[in-house]
Design a protein around this motif. Structure first.
Motif, mmCIF file in Angstrom:
data_model
loop_
_atom_site.group_PDB
_atom_site.id
_atom_site.type_symbol
_atom_site.label_atom_id
_atom_site.label_comp_id
_atom_site.label_asym_id
_atom_site.label_seq_id
_atom_site.Cartn_x
_atom_site.Cartn_y
_atom_site.Cartn_z
ATOM 1 N N VAL A 229 -0.110 -4.535 -10.612
ATOM 2 C CA VAL A 229 -0.238 -3.120 -10.271
ATOM 3 C C VAL A 229 -1.661 -2.662 -10.572
ATOM 4 O O VAL A 229 -2.174 -2.889 -11.681
ATOM 5 C CB VAL A 229 0.761 -2.267 -11.076
ATOM 6 N N PHE A 230 -2.290 -1.991 -9.614
ATOM 7 C CA PHE A 230 -3.666 -1.533 -9.810
ATOM 8 C C PHE A 230 -3.946 -0.319 -8.924
ATOM 9 O O PHE A 230 -3.166 0.013 -8.022
ATOM 10 C CB PHE A 230 -4.665 -2.656 -9.487
ATOM 11 N N GLY A 231 -5.058 0.353 -9.185
ATOM 12 C CA GLY A 231 -5.436 1.532 -8.422
ATOM 13 C C GLY A 231 -6.181 1.165 -7.159
ATOM 14 O O GLY A 231 -7.229 0.509 -7.227
ATOM 15 N N ILE B 195 -2.286 5.286 -8.866
ATOM 16 C CA ILE B 195 -2.446 5.199 -10.313
ATOM 17 C C ILE B 195 -2.862 3.762 -10.661
ATOM 18 O O ILE B 195 -2.529 2.825 -9.939
ATOM 19 C CB ILE B 195 -1.136 5.586 -11.031
ATOM 20 N N ASP B 196 -3.604 3.589 -11.764
ATOM 21 C CA ASP B 196 -4.301 2.319 -12.004
ATOM 22 C C ASP B 196 -3.519 1.294 -12.808
ATOM 23 O O ASP B 196 -4.101 0.327 -13.312
ATOM 24 C CB ASP B 196 -5.647 2.581 -12.684
ATOM 25 N N GLY B 197 -2.214 1.457 -12.957
ATOM 26 C CA GLY B 197 -1.440 0.472 -13.698
ATOM 27 C C GLY B 197 -0.090 1.025 -14.112
ATOM 28 O O GLY B 197 0.364 2.044 -13.581
ATOM 29 N N GLY C 219 -5.760 -3.706 -13.895
ATOM 30 C CA GLY C 219 -4.475 -3.029 -13.824
ATOM 31 C C GLY C 219 -3.463 -3.624 -14.804
ATOM 32 O O GLY C 219 -3.810 -3.996 -15.921
ATOM 33 N N THR C 220 -2.214 -3.712 -14.358
ATOM 34 C CA THR C 220 -1.136 -4.251 -15.187
ATOM 35 C C THR C 220 -0.443 -5.407 -14.473
ATOM 36 O O THR C 220 -0.096 -5.281 -13.294
ATOM 37 C CB THR C 220 -0.080 -3.166 -15.477
ATOM 38 N N LEU D 253 0.853 -1.179 0.000
ATOM 39 C CA LEU D 253 0.000 0.000 0.000
ATOM 40 C C LEU D 253 0.891 1.232 0.000
ATOM 41 O O LEU D 253 1.676 1.433 0.931
ATOM 42 C CB LEU D 253 -0.901 0.011 1.235
ATOM 43 N N SER D 254 0.771 2.060 -1.009
ATOM 44 C CA SER D 254 1.587 3.271 -1.022
ATOM 45 C C SER D 254 1.083 4.238 0.037
ATOM 46 O O SER D 254 -0.114 4.272 0.359
ATOM 47 C CB SER D 254 1.549 3.933 -2.404
ATOM 48 N N GLY D 255 1.992 5.020 0.589
ATOM 49 C CA GLY D 255 1.591 6.011 1.586
ATOM 50 C C GLY D 255 0.613 7.009 1.016
ATOM 51 O O GLY D 255 -0.359 7.396 1.673
ATOM 52 N N GLU D 256 0.830 7.414 -0.234
ATOM 53 C CA GLU D 256 -0.075 8.372 -0.872
ATOM 54 C C GLU D 256 -1.481 7.813 -1.000
ATOM 55 O O GLU D 256 -2.468 8.527 -0.813
ATOM 56 C CB GLU D 256 0.471 8.765 -2.250
ATOM 57 N N ALA D 257 -1.583 6.517 -1.312
ATOM 58 C CA ALA D 257 -2.905 5.895 -1.437
ATOM 59 C C ALA D 257 -3.616 5.866 -0.093
ATOM 60 O O ALA D 257 -4.841 6.063 -0.018
ATOM 61 C CB ALA D 257 -2.768 4.486 -2.005
ATOM 62 N N LEU D 258 -2.873 5.635 1.000
ATOM 63 C CA LEU D 258 -3.477 5.618 2.333
ATOM 64 C C LEU D 258 -4.036 6.988 2.721
ATOM 65 O O LEU D 258 -4.979 7.083 3.505
ATOM 66 C CB LEU D 258 -2.443 5.187 3.377
#
Length: 232
Positions: free
Chosen positions: A207-209, A157-159, A226-227, A8-13
């Protein structure tokens, strides 16, 4: 899937806040992971620290000290996310590669496996425990060590794109891309050290959003948008 490692990226959290935590976002993640746990899938989690600290952008702090602050940011993130997971009925453990008093337990593969076997969500905080290595490298290292089948990279980002879609509206999104191409074209799915570690240890990454509805569950159940970064 038997065992996965979720990054989980910090930005996403942080959601739309960019810094700190967005509790609604984290709770949604928790409910999705709970669904996987109830189906018998073992889940490990690594968080980034970018919602609190990006040490590489500081010119006035020694790199080693800046990276240490970043490691502690991931510990804070894991403790917080772990508690949200507990609030929806899951058992969790936070492991670090260095002593944090009574806040966490020291990482070992045997300890992580014991927790997985008990149905616990295992958080791997603190990166590798060393400066000059990112949480990207930390997640690939832990995935290889605990023999996860795949790394799920939940991002803002979604991929994976051939260029930055925020800058280039015509950027092409990949459905599938090999880790060799990621390295050759410097696509920055994860940093170069992590990419080479994934290639050498045959560790696939999806990788997905994170902000797409039910994205974690959909990824595992085959409704993936995603990718996929393949090892061949």
């Amino acid at each position: 899937m038997h065992r996965i490692l979720l990054k989980l990226s910090g930005e996403a959290l942080a959601g739309d806040k960019k810094t700190g935590f967005d509790e609604d976002t984290v709770r949604e993640v928790a409910l999705q992971v709970k669904e996987l746990i109830m189906e018998g899938i073992q889940v490990g989690i690594v968080t980034g620290g970018g919602n609190f600290w990006r040490g590489r952008t500081s010119e006035n702090i020694d790199r080693t000290k800046a990276d240490q602050i970043g490691m502690l940011a991931t510990v804070m993130n894991c403790i917080y996310v772990s508690e949200i997971f507990r609030s929806v009925g899951m058992k969790t453990a936070v492991l670090t590669p260095f002593e944090c008093g009574s806040f966490t337990k020291l990482f070992s593969k045997d300890r992580a496996n014991r927790y997985f076997e008990k149905g616990m969500v295992v958080f791997f905080a603190g990166g590798t425990g060393h400066p000059y290595f990112s949480t990207d490298t930390g997640v690939v290292l832990r995935a290889v060590e605990v023999e996860a089948e795949v790394i799920l990279l939940a991002k803002s980002i979604d991929g994976v794109y051939d260029s930055d879609p925020a800058i280039n509206p015509s950027a092409k999104k990949y459905d599938t891309v090999s880790i060799s191409q990621v390295i050759a074209d410097n696509l920055q799915v994860v940093d170069m050290t992590a990419s080479i570690l994934a290639r050498d240890n045959q560790m696939p990454m999806w990788v997905f959003g994170l902000n797409e509805k039910n994205s974690i569950v959909n990824t595992i159940k085959g409704n993936f948008t995603g990718t996929k970064v393949t090892v061949s």
